[in-house]
Enzyme design. Structure first.
Site, PDB file in Angstrom:
ATOM      1  N   PHE A 113     -17.827   1.245  17.893  1.00 46.85           N
ATOM      2  CA  PHE A 113     -16.765   1.459  19.022  1.00 46.85           C
ATOM      3  C   PHE A 113     -17.007   0.659  19.987  1.00 46.85           C
ATOM      4  O   PHE A 113     -15.989  -0.083  20.537  1.00 46.85           O
ATOM      5  CB  PHE A 113     -16.898   2.890  19.179  1.00 46.85           C
ATOM      6  CG  PHE A 113     -15.571   3.452  20.067  1.00 46.85           C
ATOM      7  CD1 PHE A 113     -14.358   3.056  19.431  1.00 46.85           C
ATOM      8  CD2 PHE A 113     -15.700   4.106  21.089  1.00 46.85           C
ATOM      9  CE1 PHE A 113     -13.278   3.435  20.176  1.00 46.85           C
ATOM     10  CE2 PHE A 113     -14.464   4.288  21.987  1.00 46.85           C
ATOM     11  CZ  PHE A 113     -13.135   4.113  21.364  1.00 46.85           C
ATOM     12  N   SER A 119     -17.427  16.401  35.046  1.00 43.07           N
ATOM     13  CA  SER A 119     -15.907  16.491  34.463  1.00 43.07           C
ATOM     14  C   SER A 119     -16.356  16.271  32.781  1.00 43.07           C
ATOM     15  O   SER A 119     -17.210  15.384  32.525  1.00 43.07           O
ATOM     16  CB  SER A 119     -14.935  16.052  34.967  1.00 43.07           C
ATOM     17  OG  SER A 119     -15.000  14.465  34.870  1.00 43.07           O
ATOM     18  N   TYR A 121     -12.253  -0.473  33.654  1.00 47.16           N
ATOM     19  CA  TYR A 121     -13.209  -1.101  32.692  1.00 47.16           C
ATOM     20  C   TYR A 121     -13.907  -1.989  33.430  1.00 47.16           C
ATOM     21  O   TYR A 121     -13.771  -3.202  33.640  1.00 47.16           O
ATOM     22  CB  TYR A 121     -12.157  -1.890  31.898  1.00 47.16           C
ATOM     23  CG  TYR A 121     -10.992  -1.103  31.145  1.00 47.16           C
ATOM     24  CD1 TYR A 121     -11.353  -0.419  29.907  1.00 47.16           C
ATOM     25  CD2 TYR A 121      -9.668  -0.717  31.701  1.00 47.16           C
ATOM     26  CE1 TYR A 121     -10.392   0.615  29.377  1.00 47.16           C
ATOM     27  CE2 TYR A 121      -8.900   0.118  31.293  1.00 47.16           C
ATOM     28  CZ  TYR A 121      -9.075   0.827  30.017  1.00 47.16           C
ATOM     29  OH  TYR A 121      -8.237   1.432  29.465  1.00 47.16           O
ATOM     30  N   GLU A 154     -14.691  15.602  28.751  1.00 45.02           N
ATOM     31  CA  GLU A 154     -13.736  15.035  27.966  1.00 45.02           C
ATOM     32  C   GLU A 154     -13.613  15.515  26.684  1.00 45.02           C
ATOM     33  O   GLU A 154     -14.607  15.739  25.821  1.00 45.02           O
ATOM     34  CB  GLU A 154     -13.405  13.633  27.937  1.00 45.02           C
ATOM     35  CG  GLU A 154     -12.257  13.166  27.272  1.00 45.02           C
ATOM     36  CD  GLU A 154     -12.005  11.627  27.736  1.00 45.02           C
ATOM     37  OE1 GLU A 154     -11.962  11.203  28.539  1.00 45.02           O
ATOM     38  OE2 GLU A 154     -11.810  11.076  26.320  1.00 45.02           O
ATOM     39  N   HIS A 174     -18.125  11.627  34.463  1.00 42.82           N
ATOM     40  CA  HIS A 174     -17.155  12.073  33.466  1.00 42.82           C
ATOM     41  C   HIS A 174     -17.970  11.992  32.042  1.00 42.82           C
ATOM     42  O   HIS A 174     -18.206  10.805  31.935  1.00 42.82           O
ATOM     43  CB  HIS A 174     -15.977  11.258  33.451  1.00 42.82           C
ATOM     44  CG  HIS A 174     -14.828  11.669  32.598  1.00 42.82           C
ATOM     45  ND1 HIS A 174     -13.896  12.941  32.828  1.00 42.82           N
ATOM     46  CD2 HIS A 174     -14.632  11.034  31.364  1.00 42.82           C
ATOM     47  CE1 HIS A 174     -13.321  13.018  31.927  1.00 42.82           C
ATOM     48  NE2 HIS A 174     -13.429  12.227  30.832  1.00 42.82           N
ATOM     49  N   ASP A 189      -3.377   2.774  22.943  1.00 36.12           N
ATOM     50  CA  ASP A 189      -3.265   1.758  22.204  1.00 36.12           C
ATOM     51  C   ASP A 189      -2.353   1.647  21.135  1.00 36.12           C
ATOM     52  O   ASP A 189      -1.689   2.489  20.659  1.00 36.12           O
ATOM     53  CB  ASP A 189      -4.736   1.527  21.622  1.00 36.12           C
ATOM     54  CG  ASP A 189      -5.944   1.188  22.619  1.00 36.12           C
ATOM     55  OD1 ASP A 189      -5.979   0.255  23.253  1.00 36.12           O
ATOM     56  OD2 ASP A 189      -6.849   2.049  22.446  1.00 36.12           O
ATOM     57  N   HIS A 230     -10.934  -4.881  30.302  1.00 35.87           N
ATOM     58  CA  HIS A 230     -10.201  -4.338  29.060  1.00 35.87           C
ATOM     59  C   HIS A 230     -10.172  -5.591  28.014  1.00 35.87           C
ATOM     60  O   HIS A 230      -9.872  -6.708  28.420  1.00 35.87           O
ATOM     61  CB  HIS A 230      -8.582  -4.056  29.722  1.00 35.87           C
ATOM     62  CG  HIS A 230      -7.795  -3.332  28.399  1.00 35.87           C
ATOM     63  ND1 HIS A 230      -7.266  -4.117  27.679  1.00 35.87           N
ATOM     64  CD2 HIS A 230      -7.787  -2.088  28.200  1.00 35.87           C
ATOM     65  CE1 HIS A 230      -6.423  -3.238  26.819  1.00 35.87           C
ATOM     66  NE2 HIS A 230      -6.991  -2.133  27.341  1.00 35.87           N
TER      67      HIS A 230
END
Ligand code: FAD
Length: 305
Positions: free
Chosen positions: A225, A21, A154, A23, A275, A115, A158
């Site tokens: 990031f 898939s 995660y 994104e 993904h 967020d 997280h």
């Protein structure tokens, strides 16, 4: 160590039973819109399981997410999934967006908290009239209709989570409320992913934990990031990109090799759903899909030629 999924037989490169898939995020400028149109036409012939479109916190991308979903639907052959967030929005506002997307024929959602306005790491406050978190949002979506609902997971925790137990408890609540697939935050160390899946299974969660793969278009950006998301950048990865800042051609070749290696290793460990965080750019993802044996239909072959 390899018993966390049923099959351990390598089918690398055959494309057999491997599903992907993709994104996308909504473009901000006409130029980015043109790049995305090219990316959609390049990748949709690979027959992805679905293509998802991100959604900004507080509904900030409501219109552009809608437009991007329309572009995916217009391909005629690619199931579209809408991300939806609940941070900084009332329940009524979120429900109105869900109703609107459903009226376009959307039946797949990726349900997320989002967020806070201050970005990753700032303190989250649920809206007093809103969904409190992603688990609450999943329940709200399920009350609307029998949607296919994915949620986030995660492997490296997280950033707000004090421990894995809290994180996995939240994942369990999302599954109990109706999520049928989790897509992970991107990671580069497959052992970390494997250990996470083992923890999740031990907690009695049996939905697919689909690895989120981030092809590296710019190593400096992804390192920044990653530090905000809590994703570990192994030394071997830094070493591979060291000194390539001004050599985009070699950087792209190394990036394709790194991502293909990661995916091949996961295939060897029995994973067959992936993904891809495309960053709206087709080339790396297209190349990696070919390497894992996903060729798509003839339109994709012709376009790629
Ligand atoms: P939740 O599952 O609600 O919570 C995340 C974690 O916070 C929990 O696992 C838990 O550790 C902690 N937590 C939450 N509530 C509690 C509590 N009551 N007590 C203790 N701990 C708690 N962001 C966007 O804005 N738009 C997008 O389109 C988008 N797409 C994404 C897609 C994927 C696949 C992923 C992995 C992330 C995406 N994000 C997106 C980022 C996401 O919104 C953030 O990571 C956000 O901080 C958490 O969202 P969540 O749905 O995981 O939240």
């Amino acid at each position: 160590m390899r018993n966390f999924v049923k099959s351990v037989t390598s089918n690398r490169g055959s494309g057999q039973d491997v599903r992907v898939s993709f994104e996308f995020f909504p473009p901000k400028t006409p130029q980015m819109e043109a790049t995305l149109a090219d990316t959609i036409s390049r990748l949709s012939p690979l027959n992805p399981d679905f293509v998802s479109v991100t959604y900004g916190a507080g509904g900030s991308t409501r219109d552009t997410t809608r437009k991007t979903l329309e572009a995916v639907i217009d391909t005629g052959n690619t199931p579209a999934a809408a991300h939806i967030t609940c941070v900084d929005a009332t329940r009524d506002e979120v429900d109105a967006v869900v109703r609107d997307f459903a009226s376009m024929g959307i039946r797949r959602f990726v349900a997320l908290r989002g967020d806070p306005a201050g970005g990753v790491g700032s303190r989250y406050q649920p809206h007093p009239d809103g969904y409190q978190n992603a688990a609450h949002l999943v329940a709200g979506l399920k009350a609307f209709g029998d949607f296919d609902i994915s949620v986030a997971a995660y492997p490296e925790r997280h950033p707000e989570s004090p421990d894995f137990a809290t994180d996995i408890d939240m994942l369990k609540r999302k599954v109990d409320n109706g999520a049928t697939r989790a897509i992970t935050q991107f990671f580069f160390d497959n052992d970390i992913y494997e250990r996470f899946v083992e923890r999740v299974r031990r907690a009695g969660i049996y939905i697919p934990i689909v690895p989120g793969i981030a092809p590296i278009h710019n190593f400096g950006s992804i390192r920044n990031f990653a530090s905000k998301c809590g994703t570990n950048i192994p030394d071997w990865l830094s070493d591979r990109f060291e000194g390539l800042e001004n050599d985009p051609h070699t950087h792209a070749l190394v990036a394709a090799a790194v991502a293909a290696e990661q995916v091949f290793d996961l295939v060897d460990r029995g994973v067959n759903d992936f993904h891809f965080y495309t960053m709206n750019r087709p080339d790396l993802v297209f190349a990696i899909c070919r390497l894992i044996g996903i060729r798509g239909d003839s339109a994709g072959e012709l376009h790629a030629a």
